[in-house]
Design a protein around this motif. Structure first.
Motif, PDB file in Angstrom:
ATOM      1  N   LEU A 106     -11.375   0.410  -5.046  1.00 28.91           N
ATOM      2  CA  LEU A 106     -11.043   0.959  -3.670  1.00 28.91           C
ATOM      3  C   LEU A 106     -10.167   2.212  -3.901  1.00 28.91           C
ATOM      4  O   LEU A 106     -10.276   3.218  -3.161  1.00 28.91           O
ATOM      5  N   LEU A 107      -9.283   2.171  -4.891  1.00 36.96           N
ATOM      6  CA  LEU A 107      -8.297   3.413  -5.268  1.00 36.96           C
ATOM      7  C   LEU A 107      -9.155   4.415  -5.455  1.00 36.96           C
ATOM      8  O   LEU A 107      -8.741   5.573  -5.547  1.00 36.96           O
ATOM      9  N   ARG A 108     -10.458   4.380  -6.004  1.00 35.77           N
ATOM     10  CA  ARG A 108     -10.922   5.629  -6.234  1.00 35.77           C
ATOM     11  C   ARG A 108     -11.776   6.131  -5.313  1.00 35.77           C
ATOM     12  O   ARG A 108     -12.358   7.328  -5.168  1.00 35.77           O
ATOM     13  N   LEU A 109     -12.033   5.446  -4.135  1.00 34.34           N
ATOM     14  CA  LEU A 109     -12.577   5.722  -2.966  1.00 34.34           C
ATOM     15  C   LEU A 109     -11.477   6.461  -1.797  1.00 34.34           C
ATOM     16  O   LEU A 109     -11.890   7.149  -1.017  1.00 34.34           O
ATOM     17  N   VAL A 110     -10.236   6.253  -1.744  1.00 35.48           N
ATOM     18  CA  VAL A 110      -9.306   6.335  -0.694  1.00 35.48           C
ATOM     19  C   VAL A 110      -8.852   7.840  -1.204  1.00 35.48           C
ATOM     20  O   VAL A 110      -9.085   8.311  -2.166  1.00 35.48           O
ATOM     21  N   PRO A 111      -8.144   8.435  -0.106  1.00 37.68           N
ATOM     22  CA  PRO A 111      -7.414   9.905  -0.213  1.00 37.68           C
ATOM     23  C   PRO A 111      -6.768   9.878  -1.566  1.00 37.68           C
ATOM     24  O   PRO A 111      -5.985   8.841  -1.953  1.00 37.68           O
ATOM     25  N   LYS A 112      -6.688  10.722  -2.255  1.00 39.02           N
ATOM     26  CA  LYS A 112      -6.151  11.012  -3.682  1.00 39.02           C
ATOM     27  C   LYS A 112      -4.732  11.061  -3.364  1.00 39.02           C
ATOM     28  O   LYS A 112      -4.034  11.395  -2.654  1.00 39.02           O
ATOM     29  N   GLY A 113      -4.222  10.306  -4.430  1.00 43.13           N
ATOM     30  CA  GLY A 113      -2.542  10.288  -4.325  1.00 43.13           C
ATOM     31  C   GLY A 113      -2.085   8.694  -4.005  1.00 43.13           C
ATOM     32  O   GLY A 113      -0.958   8.243  -4.446  1.00 43.13           O
ATOM     33  N   LEU A 114      -3.011   7.678  -3.472  1.00 41.38           N
ATOM     34  CA  LEU A 114      -2.932   6.469  -2.977  1.00 41.38           C
ATOM     35  C   LEU A 114      -3.123   5.650  -4.446  1.00 41.38           C
ATOM     36  O   LEU A 114      -4.484   5.953  -5.042  1.00 41.38           O
ATOM     37  N   SER A 115      -2.417   4.807  -4.969  1.00 38.90           N
ATOM     38  CA  SER A 115      -2.673   4.392  -6.581  1.00 38.90           C
ATOM     39  C   SER A 115      -2.116   2.831  -6.699  1.00 38.90           C
ATOM     40  O   SER A 115      -2.524   2.531  -7.829  1.00 38.90           O
ATOM     41  N   LYS A 116      -1.904   2.316  -5.647  1.00 43.07           N
ATOM     42  CA  LYS A 116      -1.457   0.805  -5.560  1.00 43.07           C
ATOM     43  C   LYS A 116      -2.141  -0.039  -4.470  1.00 43.07           C
ATOM     44  O   LYS A 116      -1.720   0.656  -3.387  1.00 43.07           O
ATOM     45  N   ALA A 117      -2.497  -1.179  -4.787  1.00 41.66           N
ATOM     46  CA  ALA A 117      -2.995  -2.071  -3.504  1.00 41.66           C
ATOM     47  C   ALA A 117      -2.484  -3.144  -3.545  1.00 41.66           C
ATOM     48  O   ALA A 117      -2.180  -4.042  -4.501  1.00 41.66           O
ATOM     49  N   PHE A 118      -1.730  -3.469  -2.546  1.00 43.42           N
ATOM     50  CA  PHE A 118      -1.062  -4.953  -2.185  1.00 43.42           C
ATOM     51  C   PHE A 118      -2.088  -5.491  -1.205  1.00 43.42           C
ATOM     52  O   PHE A 118      -2.369  -4.945  -0.073  1.00 43.42           O
ATOM     53  N   TYR A 119      -2.420  -6.668  -1.535  1.00 45.14           N
ATOM     54  CA  TYR A 119      -3.237  -7.550  -0.584  1.00 45.14           C
ATOM     55  C   TYR A 119      -2.607  -8.517   0.454  1.00 45.14           C
ATOM     56  O   TYR A 119      -1.637  -9.060   0.171  1.00 45.14           O
ATOM     57  N   SER A 120      -3.288  -8.643   1.748  1.00 43.64           N
ATOM     58  CA  SER A 120      -3.120  -9.682   2.685  1.00 43.64           C
ATOM     59  C   SER A 120      -4.135 -10.326   3.383  1.00 43.64           C
ATOM     60  O   SER A 120      -5.158  -9.848   2.758  1.00 43.64           O
ATOM     61  N   ASP A 121      -3.936 -10.734   4.420  1.00 40.38           N
ATOM     62  CA  ASP A 121      -5.326 -11.514   4.925  1.00 40.38           C
ATOM     63  C   ASP A 121      -5.533 -10.901   6.380  1.00 40.38           C
ATOM     64  O   ASP A 121      -6.881 -11.391   6.988  1.00 40.38           O
ATOM     65  N   SER A 122      -4.891 -10.141   6.868  1.00 37.09           N
ATOM     66  CA  SER A 122      -5.492  -9.564   8.324  1.00 37.09           C
ATOM     67  C   SER A 122      -4.873  -8.155   8.393  1.00 37.09           C
ATOM     68  O   SER A 122      -3.972  -7.820   7.575  1.00 37.09           O
ATOM     69  N   GLY A 123      -5.220  -7.519   9.346  1.00 33.68           N
ATOM     70  CA  GLY A 123      -4.848  -6.070   9.731  1.00 33.68           C
ATOM     71  C   GLY A 123      -3.170  -6.156  10.097  1.00 33.68           C
ATOM     72  O   GLY A 123      -2.541  -5.191   9.710  1.00 33.68           O
ATOM     73  N   LEU A 145      -2.237   0.191   0.873  1.00 31.96           N
ATOM     74  CA  LEU A 145      -2.321   0.937  -0.316  1.00 31.96           C
ATOM     75  C   LEU A 145      -1.163   1.771  -0.235  1.00 31.96           C
ATOM     76  O   LEU A 145      -0.589   2.341   0.882  1.00 31.96           O
ATOM     77  N   THR A 146      -0.640   2.078  -1.413  1.00 24.58           N
ATOM     78  CA  THR A 146       0.423   3.229  -1.314  1.00 24.58           C
ATOM     79  C   THR A 146       0.519   4.100  -2.461  1.00 24.58           C
ATOM     80  O   THR A 146      -0.271   3.857  -3.498  1.00 24.58           O
ATOM     81  N   THR A 147       1.548   4.829  -2.557  1.00 25.28           N
ATOM     82  CA  THR A 147       1.624   5.918  -3.844  1.00 25.28           C
ATOM     83  C   THR A 147       2.479   5.361  -5.026  1.00 25.28           C
ATOM     84  O   THR A 147       3.216   4.497  -4.890  1.00 25.28           O
ATOM     85  N   ASP A 148       2.354   5.778  -6.026  1.00 26.36           N
ATOM     86  CA  ASP A 148       3.308   5.801  -7.125  1.00 26.36           C
ATOM     87  C   ASP A 148       4.723   5.881  -6.780  1.00 26.36           C
ATOM     88  O   ASP A 148       5.542   5.113  -7.151  1.00 26.36           O
ATOM     89  N   GLU A 149       5.030   6.960  -5.815  1.00 25.98           N
ATOM     90  CA  GLU A 149       6.410   7.185  -5.551  1.00 25.98           C
ATOM     91  C   GLU A 149       6.947   5.975  -5.030  1.00 25.98           C
ATOM     92  O   GLU A 149       8.121   5.612  -5.344  1.00 25.98           O
ATOM     93  N   VAL A 150       6.279   5.502  -3.980  1.00 29.16           N
ATOM     94  CA  VAL A 150       6.912   4.022  -3.302  1.00 29.16           C
ATOM     95  C   VAL A 150       6.890   3.036  -4.414  1.00 29.16           C
ATOM     96  O   VAL A 150       8.089   2.625  -4.319  1.00 29.16           O
ATOM     97  N   TYR A 151       5.830   3.005  -5.209  1.00 26.92           N
ATOM     98  CA  TYR A 151       5.675   1.933  -6.003  1.00 26.92           C
ATOM     99  C   TYR A 151       6.984   1.765  -7.181  1.00 26.92           C
ATOM    100  O   TYR A 151       7.482   0.689  -7.192  1.00 26.92           O
ATOM    101  N   ARG A 152       7.141   3.096  -7.478  1.00 28.57           N
ATOM    102  CA  ARG A 152       8.101   3.138  -8.569  1.00 28.57           C
ATOM    103  C   ARG A 152       9.674   2.703  -7.968  1.00 28.57           C
ATOM    104  O   ARG A 152      10.410   2.379  -8.807  1.00 28.57           O
ATOM    105  N   ALA A 153       9.852   2.951  -6.800  1.00 27.31           N
ATOM    106  CA  ALA A 153      11.121   2.895  -5.981  1.00 27.31           C
ATOM    107  C   ALA A 153      11.384   1.106  -6.345  1.00 27.31           C
ATOM    108  O   ALA A 153      12.561   0.670  -6.015  1.00 27.31           O
ATOM    109  N   PHE A 154      10.598   0.365  -6.368  1.00 31.41           N
ATOM    110  CA  PHE A 154      10.557  -0.991  -6.449  1.00 31.41           C
ATOM    111  C   PHE A 154      10.677  -1.629  -7.704  1.00 31.41           C
ATOM    112  O   PHE A 154      10.876  -2.741  -7.935  1.00 31.41           O
ATOM    113  N   LEU A 155      10.716  -0.744  -8.903  1.00 29.05           N
ATOM    114  CA  LEU A 155      10.785  -1.221 -10.122  1.00 29.05           C
ATOM    115  C   LEU A 155      12.232  -1.118 -10.479  1.00 29.05           C
ATOM    116  O   LEU A 155      12.855  -0.649 -10.043  1.00 29.05           O
TER     117      LEU A 155
END
Ligand SMILES: Cc1ncc(COP(=O)(O)O)c(C=O)c1O
Length: 451
Positions: A101-118, A299-309
Motif C-alpha cells: 500500500l505504501l508503495r502505491l500512495v502519494p510519496k511521503g506517506l510511510s506508516k499504516a495504521f489499521y481499523s475496520d471502517s471509514g 496512513l501518515t508520514t514519518d514526521e507524525v509517527y516520530r512524534a509518538f516515539l
C-alpha cells in the motif's frame, strides 16, 4: 430459495432487524429485496431476479462479486487463521499489505495504521493529529477545520467534522466544536468565471479561517476532488493543491479522506494524485478490500509517527485500536485486490469506460429535471430539481431520488440516492454493455419519476 422461505425471512427481518440510515416504519411497509448471490457486476435476489450493482454495494466493490482471485486469497488465509490480535502481535498479511500500500500512495506517506471502517479511519486521523500537536508542545491546537456539507462517517468524532444538517444536526450537543468553511458547489454558488478562478475563490474562504484561527487548528479534514455523500460535489481543478499550500503555510495538518475516492474511483488510484498532493493523513476504507471485508487504514508520514516515539513512561503511544484491527482475512483480500489492479491493468481499462459514462451522462443532461450533472472519473451525481431555470430544488419529502431508485430497481438496476441527487458509482469492472444499460435505466427512471 422457495417462496415460503423468502416470506419467512422477510418476516424475521421485520421482526428482528434495524437497518442503517433507514426509516424502519417505511421499510416495514415497502417491498423488500433479499440479496442472495453476486455474480460479476450483478447482484441476484432470493427470487433469482438480477440487478446491476450501480453503486458498487455502497461504493466499495471494485472488481465485481465472487472474483476468483480474491475468493482464493481469503480461503487461503482462512486455512491458516481467521483472526489474531494486532495488539502486541503481528501477522504476515498486514505486514505485506502495508508494504504494498505504501508503495502505491502519494510519496511521503510511510506508516499504516489499521481499523475496520471509514469512520474509524477518520477517527484515528483526528486523534493522531490532535495528539501530534500535543507531543510537539502545541497545546492550543485542538480544533479541526472542515468543509461545510462534509461527510466523514458516523462515529462522533467523524460526525463532529461532518456538516450534513439532515444527518448531523440532531447530534450537535454531543459533538466537539469545529471551524468550517464553505465547500465548492459551483452549481449553487454565486461565482461566475473560470475553473481556476473558482478554485482560488473557494480556497480564499478556507484561508480566511486559517489566517484567523491557525494557532488553534490541528488539521483540515476534507475529501479530495469529489465530496461524495455531500451530494457528489466536484471540486474545481487546483483547489486541493491550493489547500495543501495553505495548510503548509499556516502550520495545519491535512487529513485527506479518500474512503470514497480511493482505489480508482476518480480515474486515478487516489484522488490526491490528480493534483500531486501528499496529505499528512490519508484515510482509506471501502475499496481497500475490493468491497469484500471490513478494513480501513490511516496512513501518515514519518514526521507524525516520530512524534509518538519515546520511553514507555512518557506515555506518548497512540492509545487507540480495535479488536479486529488489521484482520488477516481482510488484509489478504486487500492484497489480492491490489494485485488485481496490477495484473488486470484496472485503471488503464477504466479510461474508456469513464469516457463512455461521460457520453451517457450527456443524454441525462437533456432531461427536464436534471439540474446539474457532476462527474469525477467513475463517480457521478445527477441533481434533480423542480425547475431548471430557477434551480428550485424538489422538497425532500417528495423523495424524488428514492422514487427514481425504486423505479430503477424494478428495471433491474440498484442505485441509492443522496436526497435529490441520483448517484452512479458502478464497480470499476463493469462491462460497457452493463454501463450503457445502467445509464439508460437511470435516465428512464428519472424521466418517469419527474414527469
Ligand atoms: C468520504 C467518506 N468518509 C467516511 C465514510 C465512512 O465510512 P464507513 O461507512 O465505512 O464508516 C464514508 C462512507 O460513505 C465516506 O464516504
Amino acid at each position: 430459495m422457495n417462496a415460503s422461505m423468502i416470506r419467512r425471512l422477510e418476516k424475521w427481518d421485520k421482526d428482528f432487524v434495524w437497518h442503517p440510515f433507514t426509516q424502519m416504519k417505511e421499510w416495514r411497509e415497502d417491498p423488500m429485496v433479499i440479496i442472495e448471490r453476486g455474480e460479476g457486476n450483478t447482484l441476484i435476489d432470493a427470487y433469482g431476479r438480477r440487478y446491476i450493482d450501480g453503486v458498487s454495494s455502497l461504493w466499495c466493490n471494485v472488481h465485481g462479486h465472487c472474483v476468483p482471485a480474491i475468493d482464493r486469497a481469503i480461503r487461503g488465509q482462512l486455512k491458516r487463521m481467521a483472526h489474531s490480535t494486532f495488539l502486541g502481535l503481528s501477522h504476515e498479511p498486514a505486514i505485506r499489505l502495508s508494504r504494498k500500500l505504501l508503495r502505491l500512495v502519494p510519496k511521503g506517506l510511510s506508516k499504516a495504521f489499521y481499523s475496520d471502517s471509514g469512520s474509524a479511519a477518520v477517527e484515528a486521523a483526528l486523534k493522531m493529529a490532535y495528539q501530534y500537536w500535543r507531543h510537539r508542545g502545541r497545546f492550543k491546537k485542538t480544533k479541526f477545520l472542515k468543509l461545510r456539507n462534509a461527510y466523514h462517517g458516523d462515529t462522533l468524532g467523524a460526525v463532529s467534522v461532518g456538516g450534513i444538517e439532515l444527518f448531523h444536526e440532531i447530534y450537535r450537543p454531543l459533538l466537539f466544536e469545529t471551524f468550517d468553511a464553505a465547500a465548492p458547489y459551483f452549481y449553487r454558488d454565486s461565482f461566475r468565471g473560470t475553473e481556476g478562478g473558482y478554485a482560488r475563490f473557494c480556497a480564499k474562504k478556507v484561508e480566511a479561517v486559517l489566517k484567523k484561527h491557525h494557532s488553534e487548528i490541528a488539521a483540515l479534514v476534507m475529501e479530495p476532488v469529489m465530496q461524495g455523500a455531500a451530494g457528489m460535489l466536484k471540486h474545481p481543478r487546483g483547489y486541493l493543491f491550493l489547500l495543501r499550500r495553505l495548510t503548509r503555510k499556516y502550520g495545519v495538518l491535512l487529513i485527506a479522506d479518500e474512503v470514497a475516492t480511493g482505489f480508482g474511483r476518480t480515474g486515478k488510484m487516489f484522488a490526491c494524485e490528480h493534483e500531486e498532493v501528499t496529505p499528512d493523513f490519508l484515510c482509506l476504507a471501502k475499496g481497500i478490500t475490493a468491497g469484500y471485508l471490513p478494513l480501513s487504514a490511516t496512513l501518515t508520514t514519518d514526521e507524525v509517527y516520530r512524534a509518538f516515539l519515546g520511553r514507555y513512561d512518557e506515555f506518548k503511544a497512540f492509545f487507540h485500536g480495535h479488536t479486529y484491527t488489521a484482520n488477516p482475512l481482510a488484509c489478504a483480500a486487500a492484497i489480492a485486490n491490489l494485485e488485481l489492479f496490477e495484473r488486470e491493468k484496472t485503471l488503464e481499462r477504466l479510461r474508456p469506460k469513464i469516457d463512455l459514462l461521460s457520453q451517457e451522462l450527456e443524454e441525462v443532461k437533456k432531461l427536464r429535471h436534471a439540474g446539474d450533472v457532476r462527474q469525477a472519473g467513475f463517480m457521478a451525481g445527477i441533481e434533480l430539481v423542480k425547475d431548471r431555470a430557477t434551480k428550485e430544488p424538489y422538497p425532500l419529502r417528495e423523495k424524488k431520488g428514492h422514487g427514481t431508485a425504486l423505479r430503477a430497481r424494478a428495471k433491474g438496476v440498484l442505485i441509492r440516492p443522496l436526497g435529490n441527487v441520483v448517484v452512479l458509482m458502478p464497480p470499476l469492472s463493469i462491462h460497457p454493455r452493463e454501463l450503457r444499460t445502467l445509464c439508460r435505466v437511470v435516465r428512464e427512471s428519472i424521466e418517469e419519476e419527474t414527469e
